[in-house]
Design an enzyme around this catalytic site. Structure first.
Site, PDB file in Angstrom:
ATOM      1  N   THR A  21     -72.443 -78.967 -52.018  1.00 13.29           N
ATOM      2  CA  THR A  21     -73.788 -79.370 -52.447  1.00 13.29           C
ATOM      3  C   THR A  21     -73.803 -80.819 -52.903  1.00 13.29           C
ATOM      4  OG1 THR A  21     -75.371 -79.064 -54.254  1.00 13.29           O
ATOM      5  CG2 THR A  21     -73.152 -78.341 -54.688  1.00 13.29           C
TER       6      THR A  21
ATOM      7  N   TYR B 259     -73.058 -75.369 -62.065  1.00 14.12           N
ATOM      8  CA  TYR B 259     -73.097 -75.110 -60.621  1.00 14.12           C
ATOM      9  C   TYR B 259     -72.309 -76.182 -59.853  1.00 14.12           C
ATOM     10  CZ  TYR B 259     -75.048 -75.030 -55.909  1.00 14.12           C
ATOM     11  OH  TYR B 259     -75.197 -75.021 -54.539  1.00 14.12           O
TER      12      TYR B 259
END
Ligand code: UDP
Length: 339
Positions: free
Chosen positions: A118, A142
């Protein structure tokens, strides 16, 4: 030659698109998913093994039964806010889970690994667009769990145990053009589905998180990539791994920034409805702008997007949502279902 690809998390939004693309080109996707957020009806293109990647015995059985040629790993906790309230659960699912997979691959001599990473690994951008060489200082749990796996892969590749493709996604969005697979989260937190629900009155008015950023219209800028383009990028990454056994990391985005207000305008064009909205405070951890440099993806994968204009993304997302069960009361639905 037909290849078998183990798709971990293949019942989810992105994993299911990739599993479908694998099958459409003649390879076999074997999906393993614990169905905690994925949908079994998104698994239509190969076998489904319902198990968690942290279950060592289940992974071992999958490798022994199917002998996959490669692993594509989508199974992860992705809700950024949850990472802040349950960091240990997040690290366990994302990092311990991925390490379990890598150990199983090593045990079964499977070397090729495609990893869903990501742009959150970059943290607050020091420069835009974001190059792959930008420093990695994630600002949330995350992003830190994804970075930890990237680092484990780098170590494993250095020791010649694995060949990886790390794909750093920007904003995955849209739905399959045939309306078969789309984006659904519970609770939904993503801009495009929320704006669509607001436009047709089945959702609350949209909250625009901040209109005082230093951007042209004051709202946040993101790089929205269509999920079917993302799926093609994965196949190209897989093919490069098979062809060259050489690890690499690249961004998957469009290179174009689109603001929140521009997304709302696209929703209004596509649905023909106004999007009711209010301006809300900035959301914690949201940088003003994030968009990719995509030259490296072009260079290593020959990858360019085909369907990632904001209009097309919103059109495909709208097409998906209005054909979901229970959506028959939505404005415009009757005539399009009849037509
Ligand atoms: N956003 C917003 N209102 C919402 C959800 C998102 O204004 O209800 C904004 C958010 O601040 C960000 C952009 O829309 O700038 C995309 O957010 P999303 O949660 O879809 O994806 P993210 O970029 O966080 O992965």
């Amino acid at each position: 030659m037909t290849r078998k690809i183990l798709v971990l998390g293949g019942a989810g939004y992105i994993g299911a698109h990739v599993a479908k693309a694998i099958a459409l080109r003649g390879d076999v996707p074997i999906v393993m998913d614990n169905l905690s957020s994925g949908r079994s009806d998104f698994v239509k293109w190969g076998p489904l093994v319902k198990a968690d990647i942290r279950e060592t015995a289940a992974l071992d059985a999958v490798f022994r039964t199917f002998r996959p040629d490669a692993v594509m790993h989508f199974a992860a906790s992705i809700e950024v806010g949850l990472g802040e309230t349950d960091p240990i659960g997040f690290w366990n699912n994302n990092v311990a889970g991925a390490l379990n997979v890598l150990e199983a691959m090593q045990l079964h001599s499977c070397r090729s690994f495609v990893f869903s990473s990501t742009c959150a690994v970059y943290g607050n951008p020091e420069r835009l667009p974001l190059f792959e060489t930008h420093s990695r200082r994630p600002i949330n749990t995350y992003g830190r769990t994804k970075l930890a796996i990237e680092q484990a892969l780098e170590d494993a590749a250095r020791a010649d145990h694995i060949d990886y493709a790390v794909l750093r996604y920007f904003n995955a969005s849209g739905a399959s053009p045939d309306g078969e697979i789309g984006e659904e989260h519970d609770p939904e937190t993503h801009l495009i589905p929320l704006a669509l629900f607001a436009a047709h009155g089945t959702g609350a008015p949209l909250k625009v998180f901040g209109s005082d950023y230093e951007t042209a219209d004051g709202s946040c800028i993101r790089d929205y990539i269509h999920v079917s383009d993302l799926a093609r990028g994965h196949l190209r990454a897989l093919d490069r791994l098979f062809a060259r056994q050489e690890s690499f990391t690249c961004n998957l985005g469009t290179g174009q920034g689109v603001s929140v207000f521009e997304v709302l305008q696209a929703v209004e064009r596509v649905t023909g409805r106004k999007v009711p909205f209010s301006i809300a405070p900035r959301r914690d951890g949201d940088p003003a702008a994030l968009y990719a440099n995509i030259e490296y993806a072009k260079h290593v994968l020959g990858f360019v997007t085909h369907r990632s204009t904001i209009n097309q993304i919103v059109q495909d997302a709208w097409n998906y949502h209005r054909h979901q069960p229970g959506a028959d009361h939505l404005p415009g639905t009757m005539c399009s279902q009849g037509g």
